[in-house]
Design a protein around this motif. Structure first.
Motif, PDB file in Angstrom:
ATOM      1  N   UNK A 103      -4.812  12.464   8.235  1.00 26.55           N
ATOM      2  CA  UNK A 103      -5.802  12.294   6.915  1.00 26.55           C
ATOM      3  C   UNK A 103      -5.118  10.503   6.473  1.00 26.55           C
ATOM      4  N   UNK A 104      -3.222  10.652   5.786  1.00 26.41           N
ATOM      5  CA  UNK A 104      -3.337  10.086   5.081  1.00 26.41           C
ATOM      6  C   UNK A 104      -2.600   8.603   5.916  1.00 26.41           C
TER       7      UNK A 104
ATOM      8  N   UNK B  17       6.012  10.012  -0.973  1.00 32.57           N
ATOM      9  CA  UNK B  17       5.572   9.096  -0.876  1.00 32.57           C
ATOM     10  C   UNK B  17       6.242   8.451   0.103  1.00 32.57           C
ATOM     11  N   UNK B  18       5.305   7.375   0.500  1.00 34.26           N
ATOM     12  CA  UNK B  18       5.451   6.378   1.222  1.00 34.26           C
ATOM     13  C   UNK B  18       4.636   5.361   0.979  1.00 34.26           C
ATOM     14  N   UNK B  19       5.291   3.633   0.966  1.00 33.03           N
ATOM     15  CA  UNK B  19       4.840   2.729   0.249  1.00 33.03           C
ATOM     16  C   UNK B  19       5.389   1.745   1.481  1.00 33.03           C
ATOM     17  N   UNK B  20       4.795   0.607   2.258  1.00 38.52           N
ATOM     18  CA  UNK B  20       4.387  -0.891   2.601  1.00 38.52           C
ATOM     19  C   UNK B  20       4.532  -1.816   1.736  1.00 38.52           C
TER      20      UNK B  20
ATOM     21  N   UNK C 131      -5.622   1.876  -1.267  1.00 37.60           N
ATOM     22  CA  UNK C 131      -4.651   2.556  -1.592  1.00 37.60           C
ATOM     23  C   UNK C 131      -3.945   1.825  -1.884  1.00 37.60           C
ATOM     24  N   UNK C 132      -4.035   0.628  -3.047  1.00 37.46           N
ATOM     25  CA  UNK C 132      -2.198  -0.130  -2.965  1.00 37.46           C
ATOM     26  C   UNK C 132      -1.804   0.293  -4.404  1.00 37.46           C
ATOM     27  N   UNK C 133      -0.708  -0.970  -4.337  1.00 41.14           N
ATOM     28  CA  UNK C 133       0.410  -0.490  -5.555  1.00 41.14           C
ATOM     29  C   UNK C 133       0.336  -0.519  -6.420  1.00 41.14           C
TER      30      UNK C 133
ATOM     31  N   UNK D 154       0.281  -1.440  -0.105  1.00 40.87           N
ATOM     32  CA  UNK D 154      -0.189   0.563   0.062  1.00 40.87           C
ATOM     33  C   UNK D 154       1.139   1.659  -0.144  1.00 40.87           C
ATOM     34  N   UNK D 155       0.467   2.605  -0.182  1.00 40.87           N
ATOM     35  CA  UNK D 155       0.897   3.283  -0.042  1.00 40.87           C
ATOM     36  C   UNK D 155       0.083   4.579  -0.102  1.00 40.87           C
ATOM     37  N   UNK D 156       1.337   6.395   0.173  1.00 45.23           N
ATOM     38  CA  UNK D 156       0.046   7.515   0.586  1.00 45.23           C
ATOM     39  C   UNK D 156       1.177   8.294  -0.001  1.00 45.23           C
ATOM     40  N   UNK D 157       0.497   9.139  -0.451  1.00 41.24           N
ATOM     41  CA  UNK D 157       1.160   9.928  -0.770  1.00 41.24           C
ATOM     42  C   UNK D 157       0.856  11.922   0.180  1.00 41.24           C
ATOM     43  N   UNK D 158       1.824  12.203   0.278  1.00 35.84           N
ATOM     44  CA  UNK D 158       1.291  13.833   1.229  1.00 35.84           C
ATOM     45  C   UNK D 158       2.159  14.165   0.836  1.00 35.84           C
ATOM     46  N   UNK D 159       1.433  16.126   0.498  1.00 30.67           N
ATOM     47  CA  UNK D 159       1.644  17.483  -0.392  1.00 30.67           C
ATOM     48  C   UNK D 159       2.682  17.381   0.677  1.00 30.67           C
ATOM     49  N   UNK D 160       3.955  19.168   0.138  1.00 35.87           N
ATOM     50  CA  UNK D 160       4.089  19.310   0.519  1.00 35.87           C
ATOM     51  C   UNK D 160       4.288  20.889   0.477  1.00 35.87           C
TER      52      UNK D 160
END
Length: 285
Positions: A47-48, A89-92, A149-151, A31-37
């Motif tokens: 939230x992410x 970008x974060x992926x586990x 939210x999978x890859x 799974x992954x997440x994208x957080x804006x800066x």
């Protein structure tokens, strides 16, 4: 040289690697997440982080770090890479057992965690937000659990390429005669002042930006209706837009060659973008 994070280490990107047996690589088991800066601060990190935990739970995958540690990793990468505006970008993944097997590995298999940054100066001042984007509709051929939210992003990538070949910016996916969402965003139309977007279910991603934008719209006394809509209804709308962590609120000005309104970004989309950016900057961490 960019610094990335892999399994507890901050490394130059050229030195970073994961196992060839990693299940994210072999099975898209991750799974992954994208957080804006923006301005060096994280937008809607909480939230992410919550959605990440939900995605992991739905896949019976354990988290490699606690939320407070995850926040520190994000902040450290922003600092090390001197990110003013951009993305984290974060992926586990379920990790790298000793060999390839369809069955899940033993529960004590260590998850793989990877984070990296992307610098995008002027992220909030995208020229596309001033002109709007054009979309085409395509069949939705994805698996049935889009709420996780999978890859597994191959069809989304194919959809982007279908749009590119059609000479437009993105694609909206259609299932059983109704729009589900964009290839990497939630989709909305506006008719007679009312914002219409598909209700939450396993059919669409539970967008973090979506939740924030709908909350802000209601606080601004805008009408919101959560239901499905058809491509035909969309083409007859007064305006349209999409939301995502990387594009915020992005106006849509054309669907399948049909201009919406006068073919320029509509007032509600423009106002929501202003509100979202203003309010999100205030509470960024």
């Amino acid at each position: 040289m960019r610094t990335v994070y892999v399994n507890g280490q901050y490394l130059p990107e050229q030195e970073a690697s994961v196992s060839v047996f990693d299940r994210g690589f072999l099975f898209a088991d991750g799974v992954y997440e994208v957080t804006s800066v923006l301005g060096g601060k994280l937008i809607d990190f909480a939230g992410h982080a919550r959605r990440l935990q939900r995605s992991l739970g739905e896949l019976e995958m354990r988290s490699p770090v606690e939320e407070d540690e995850l926040l520190e990793i994000h902040r450290e990468l922003v600092r090390l890479n001197e990110i003013e505006d951009g993305l984290v970008y974060l992926q586990v993944t379920r990790g790298a057992p000793a060999d390839r097997d369809f069955a899940y590995p033993p529960e004590d298999t260590e998850p793989t965690i990877v984070l990296f940054t992307q610098s995008k100066p002027g992220l909030a001042e995208s020229p596309a937000a001033k002109t709007g984007i054009k979309v085409v509709t395509i069949p939705d051929a994805r698996w049935a659990r889009r709420d996780i939210k999978t890859v597994q992003l191959l069809y989304a990538s194919m959809g982007k390429m279908m749009a590119k070949k059609a000479g437009v910016d993105d694609a909206w996916m259609v299932e059983e005669g109704q729009i589900t969402e964009g290839t990497s965003n939630n989709a909305y139309i506006v008719k007679d002042g009312k914002i219409i977007t598909r209700e939450l279910s396993t059919d669409i991603l539970h967008g973090i930006t979506r939740a924030a934008v709908l909350r802000m719209a209601q606080e601004a006394q805008m009408q919101v209706e959560e239901r499905g809509f058809t491509p035909e209804e969309a083409k007859e709308a007064d305006e349209a837009f999409v939301t995502s962590a990387s594009t915020f609120v992005m106006p849509v000005v054309e669907i399948d060659g049909t201009p919406l309104g006068d073919g320029t970004p509509g007032p509600i989309a423009k106002r929501l973008r202003e509100i979202y950016l203003e309010e999100s900057r205030k509470v960024a961490i």
